[in-house]
Design an enzyme around this catalytic site. Structure first.
Site, PDB file in Angstrom:
ATOM      1  N   LYS A   5      20.527  13.217 -65.438  1.00  0.00           N
ATOM      2  CA  LYS A   5      21.772  13.464 -64.715  1.00  0.00           C
ATOM      3  C   LYS A   5      22.975  12.964 -65.508  1.00  0.00           C
ATOM      4  CE  LYS A   5      20.027  15.555 -61.162  1.00  0.00           C
ATOM      5  NZ  LYS A   5      20.323  16.966 -60.849  1.00  0.00           N
TER       6      LYS A   5
ATOM      7  N   TYR B 197      15.010  10.247 -64.541  1.00  0.00           N
ATOM      8  CA  TYR B 197      15.828  11.154 -63.727  1.00  0.00           C
ATOM      9  C   TYR B 197      17.307  10.879 -63.956  1.00  0.00           C
ATOM     10  CZ  TYR B 197      17.926  13.160 -59.495  1.00  0.00           C
ATOM     11  OH  TYR B 197      18.713  13.854 -58.618  1.00  0.00           O
TER      12      TYR B 197
ATOM     13  N   SER C 175      24.287  13.370 -60.041  1.00  0.00           N
ATOM     14  CA  SER C 175      23.870  12.293 -59.148  1.00  0.00           C
ATOM     15  C   SER C 175      24.631  11.033 -59.532  1.00  0.00           C
ATOM     16  CB  SER C 175      22.368  12.046 -59.290  1.00  0.00           C
ATOM     17  OG  SER C 175      21.990  10.827 -58.658  1.00  0.00           O
TER      18      SER C 175
END
Length: 261
Positions: free
Chosen positions: A160, A156, A143
């Site tokens: 990533k 998160y 991401s």
């Protein structure tokens, strides 16, 4: 480009019941490849395979972090198609929202298990079963969050960022037989990313250089390229596909302002 032909090759795509995973499976199948699509339930895996269509798509129930199910999926792919030439580690999750110090261990563990451990485990299984001897290509879905910082998505994004590092490490460790790359999508029209666009799509588009949010097919096309012979000299890279979102706020450059008007 003949290098984009995947005829005779077999791909496993994790988290393929919808969104980027399903689009990637469809793109690989369209290029001639066989595809094994995983999802948590057999019903959703079968439904996804039906959307790909034809006899070259197979749905298999396998939660991303379930090693027993992952091994069974690898074995099934080999039994059905005879090889595992491509692995797309697409399954992801984000149960955590808010400042990092406000997260608990349960959310931390789930995020890193699915977003980091699962890609490593599936890659190891594919390498052990086929790729280590015969070669192959792996693509991890990262991401742009792994390349930047933003409010409320720190956990998160950290997972990533770690996945991007893992991609480079595996590219070194598994060379020259196995190529390992990653894609880093921006805001894409998927269920996982709904909180980032659903209620304010126009605002996100207005901030984006190419003036729209992404579609799963935008990412799928890049994945199909990275697993093909057209990318045979590409490994350890993270391809950003974000419509220019990482470039920053485009609004001051609109209406000719970027040309000194």
């Amino acid at each position: 480009m003949s290098g984009l032909d995947l005829t005779g090759r077999t791909a496993i795509v994790t988290g393929a019941s919808r969104g980027i995973g399903l689009a990637a499976a469809q793109a690989i199948a369209a290029a001639g490849g066989n595809v094994v699509l995983t999802s948590r339930s057999q019903e959703s895996a079968d439904a996804a395979a039906a959307q790909v269509g034809g006899g070259n798509a197979l749905g298999v129930a396998a939660h991303a972090v379930d090693e027993v199910a992952a091994r069974r999926c690898v074995e099934t792919a080999l039994e059905r198609f005879g090889s595992i030439d491509i692995l797309v580690n697409n399954a992801g999750t984000n149960p955590a929202f808010g400042p990092l110090i406000g997260q608990d261990h349960g959310r931390f563990a789930k995020t890193f298990d699915v977003n980091l451990w699962a890609p490593l485990m599936w890659t190891a299984l594919a390498a052990e079963a086929w790729m280590g001897e015969h070669g192959g290509a792996v693509v991890n879905t990262a991401s742009i969050g792994g390349l930047a910082h933003e409010a409320n998505l720190g956990l998160y994004n950290a997972s990533k960022a770690a996945l991007i590092h893992l991609t480079k490490q595996l590219a070194l460790e598994l060379s020259p037989k196995i190529r390992v790359n990653a894609v880093a999508p921006g805001v894409v029209r998927t269920k996982l990313a709904e909180a980032l666009w659903k209620e304010h799509e126009q605002a996100v588009s207005d901030l984006t250089a190419l003036n729209r949010i992404g579609e799963p097919g935008d990412i799928a096309s890049a994945i199909a390229f990275l697993v093909s012979d057209a990318a045979s000299w590409v490994t350890g890279e993270t391809m950003v596909i974000d419509g220019g979102q990482l470039l920053g706020d485009v609004r001051p450059f609109r209406n000719g302002a970027g040309f000194g008007v």
